[in-house]
Design an enzyme around this catalytic site. Structure first.
Site, PDB file in Angstrom:
ATOM      1  CB  CYS A 114       7.593  -9.966 -12.595  1.00 21.97           C
ATOM      2  SG  CYS A 114       8.969 -11.186 -12.553  1.00 21.97           S
ATOM      3  CB  ALA A 119       0.833   6.162  -2.707  1.00 26.20           C
ATOM      4  N   GLY A 120       2.765   5.567  -5.023  1.00 26.70           N
ATOM      5  CA  GLY A 120       3.790   6.234  -5.922  1.00 26.70           C
ATOM      6  C   GLY A 120       3.628   6.537  -7.453  1.00 26.70           C
ATOM      7  CE  LYS A 131       7.558 -11.819 -17.415  1.00 23.49           C
ATOM      8  NZ  LYS A 131       6.801 -13.025 -16.831  1.00 23.49           N
ATOM      9  NE  ARG A 152      14.989  -8.058 -16.331  1.00 23.05           N
ATOM     10  CZ  ARG A 152      15.014  -9.298 -16.174  1.00 23.05           C
ATOM     11  NH1 ARG A 152      14.788 -10.125 -17.073  1.00 23.05           N
ATOM     12  NH2 ARG A 152      15.009  -9.835 -15.086  1.00 23.05           N
ATOM     13  CG  LEU A 160      -2.219  -0.961   1.184  1.00 24.16           C
ATOM     14  CD1 LEU A 160      -2.793  -1.014   2.482  1.00 24.16           C
ATOM     15  CD2 LEU A 160      -2.955  -0.893  -0.020  1.00 24.16           C
TER      16      LEU A 160
END
Ligand code: NAD
Length: 438
Positions: free
Chosen positions: A260, A252-253, A263, A327, A250
């Protein structure tokens, strides 16, 4: 036990090293000769806390070796793990060509009974396809079983996660294979959940989708906090104290990223559509995630007015702390967005700089050797990844080096009140009236 891992990347190498650490005899195969050469030279191609030590220790003890030769690898193990990539296709569905190729390669060299374990994250029903493929290309009469054993490690704490997992999921349709898998996992103290193959495959996609949903949930709440004057950090604390909900995920950002979550959520959405039961909630999870970043970029633009030729320091390039993995990093997406609007970005990351330098956007930014150097002459400082060391920066020095003391904290890493006292104009995510101008 003798085991082999085909694919020696983030998952394969760490899994191999941890199985060797608990006493198994492990052969790690990879078809990238440079990677194997690096590993044989005692170097570790990725940054993962604690990994280098256990790799070196177990190589020295003769329990861990590396090869490019799949035939040699298959011969060496009774249990063969597949840990190759399962990247997304443009429509979100999983590109299974790496898995199919490994299944064929195993079929071509298998000579006696093996348990073939899918460790890669794959769509439900993949195990059946792997079994079908091996049966088609293997010599007649060869016995084998396919098992699904999804991996839940988190980059940045992968060694600890593997040695002390929350749970071990074994999806097996054969008692013989299950008995071998249980023996393999005997040294680990963790609850073992035994399921059929399809359920094990589904558990991984459903788990990652749920975690992503939690992140998007709090980001949607953060957007409302921003407009209404509430502080999302307090709201998350209050929600998270409910044991049924929990505080984790939880935060926020600017949204989830990495190799992972994006996708896997796209894959689960695509699978549900293919099956004819569209999981529309996950479309919304993805939409909220994308808007978390765009709202943040809007905020930077609204504050700086014009981004063209503005010098912006970005701290963090890896998709999360304690890894060098860039990535699908949201930090890199953010840098790309800022550069796209003409900003002059100088970025720093404690571990990810080298891998970030290989990305196309790297030619359009400066990469600084330290966080303080990144701040030189900056008109704004952006926190893109919540590396703990950014919290411990000498902010008097940061302020002295900047042209204007403006902070955009995309991970709510810093305390708004403290930053205000230090003389910064602070913008976090969903912090309501907390912080802002000094
Ligand atoms: P990665 O790209 O780091 O590693 C994959 C490795 O497989 C590469 O080194 C590649 O050279 C090798 N490879 C590809 N084809 C091969 C072949 N035919 N023979 C031998 N080697 C081959 O990927 P990763 O991050 O380790 O992920 C692997 C799988 O695990 C994916 O399905 C991923 O979704 C899943 N997973 C990843 C994580 C994570 O945090 N990275 C966590 C859980 C599950």
């Amino acid at each position: 036990m003798d085991m082999t891992i085909i694919g020696s990347g983030y998952v394969g190498l760490t899994t191999g090293a941890c199985f060797a650490e608990v006493g198994h005899d492990v052969t790690c195969v990879d078809n990238n000769p440079d990677k194997i050469k690096t590993l044989e030279a005692g170097e570790i191609p990725i940054y993962e806390p604690g990994l280098a030590d256990i790799v070196r220790k177990n190589v020295a003890a003769g329990r861990l070796r590396f090869t490019t030769d799949t035939k040699e690898g298959v011969a060496a193990g009774d249990i063969i793990f597949i840990a190759v990539p399962t990247p997304p296709q443009p429509d979100g569905s999983v590109d299974l060509r790496f898995i199919e190729k490994v299944a064929r390669e195993i079929a071509e060299v298998i000579t006696d009974y093996k348990v073939i374990v899918d460790k890669s994250t794959v769509p439900v029903n993949t195990g059946e396809k792997v079994a079908e493929t091996i049966r088609r290309y293997a010599p007649e009469g060869i016995e084998f079983d396919v098992v699904s054993n999804p991996e839940f490690l988190r980059e940045g704490s992968a060694v600890a996660d593997l040695l002390h997992p929350d749970r071990i999921v074994i999806g097996a349709n054969s008692d013989r294979a299950l008995a071998l898998m249980q023996k393999l996992y005997e040294p680990f103290v963790a609850p073992v959940l035994v399921t059929d193959i399809n359920s094990a495959e589904m558990i991984k996609h459903a788990a990652n989708s749920f975690l992503a949903l939690k992140i998007s949930y709090i980001n949607a709440v953060a957007a409302i906090c921003e407009k209404s004057g509430a502080d999302v950090e307090k709201v998350a604390e209050g929600i998270g104290m409910d044991k049924r909900i929990g505080r984790q995920f939880l935060n926020a950002g600017i949204g989830y990223g990495g190799s992972c979550f994006p996708k896997d959520i796209a894959a689960f959405t695509a699978i549900s559509e293919q099956i004819g039961i569209p999981f529309n909630l996950l479309n919304e999870v993805q939409r909220i995630n994308a808007s978390a970043l765009s709202r943040f970029v809007d905020r930077i633009r609204e504050t700086l007015w014009v981004l063209q030729e503005k010098k912006i320091a970005v701290l963090g390039m890896s998709f999360k702390p304690d890894t060098d993995d860039v990535r699908c990093s949201v930090a890199m997406d953010l840098i790309e967005a800022l550069v796209g609007e003409g900003a002059e970005v100088t970025a720093f990351d404690p571990k990810g700089a080298e891998k970030a330098a290989e990305l196309p956007v790297a030619s359009r930014i400066q990469i600084a050797p330290t966080a303080l150097d990144a701040c030189d002459g900056a008109e704004a400082l952006v926190i893109a990844t919540d590396w703990p060391e950014f919290e411990a920066l000498d902010f008097a020095e940061v302020k002295a080096r900047m042209v204007t003391p403006l902070i955009f904290d995309g991970r709510n890493l810093l305390d708004p009140e403290t930053m205000r006292k230090r003389g910064f104009e602070y913008h976090g995510i969903g912090r309501g009236t907390a912080g802002s101008k000094p």
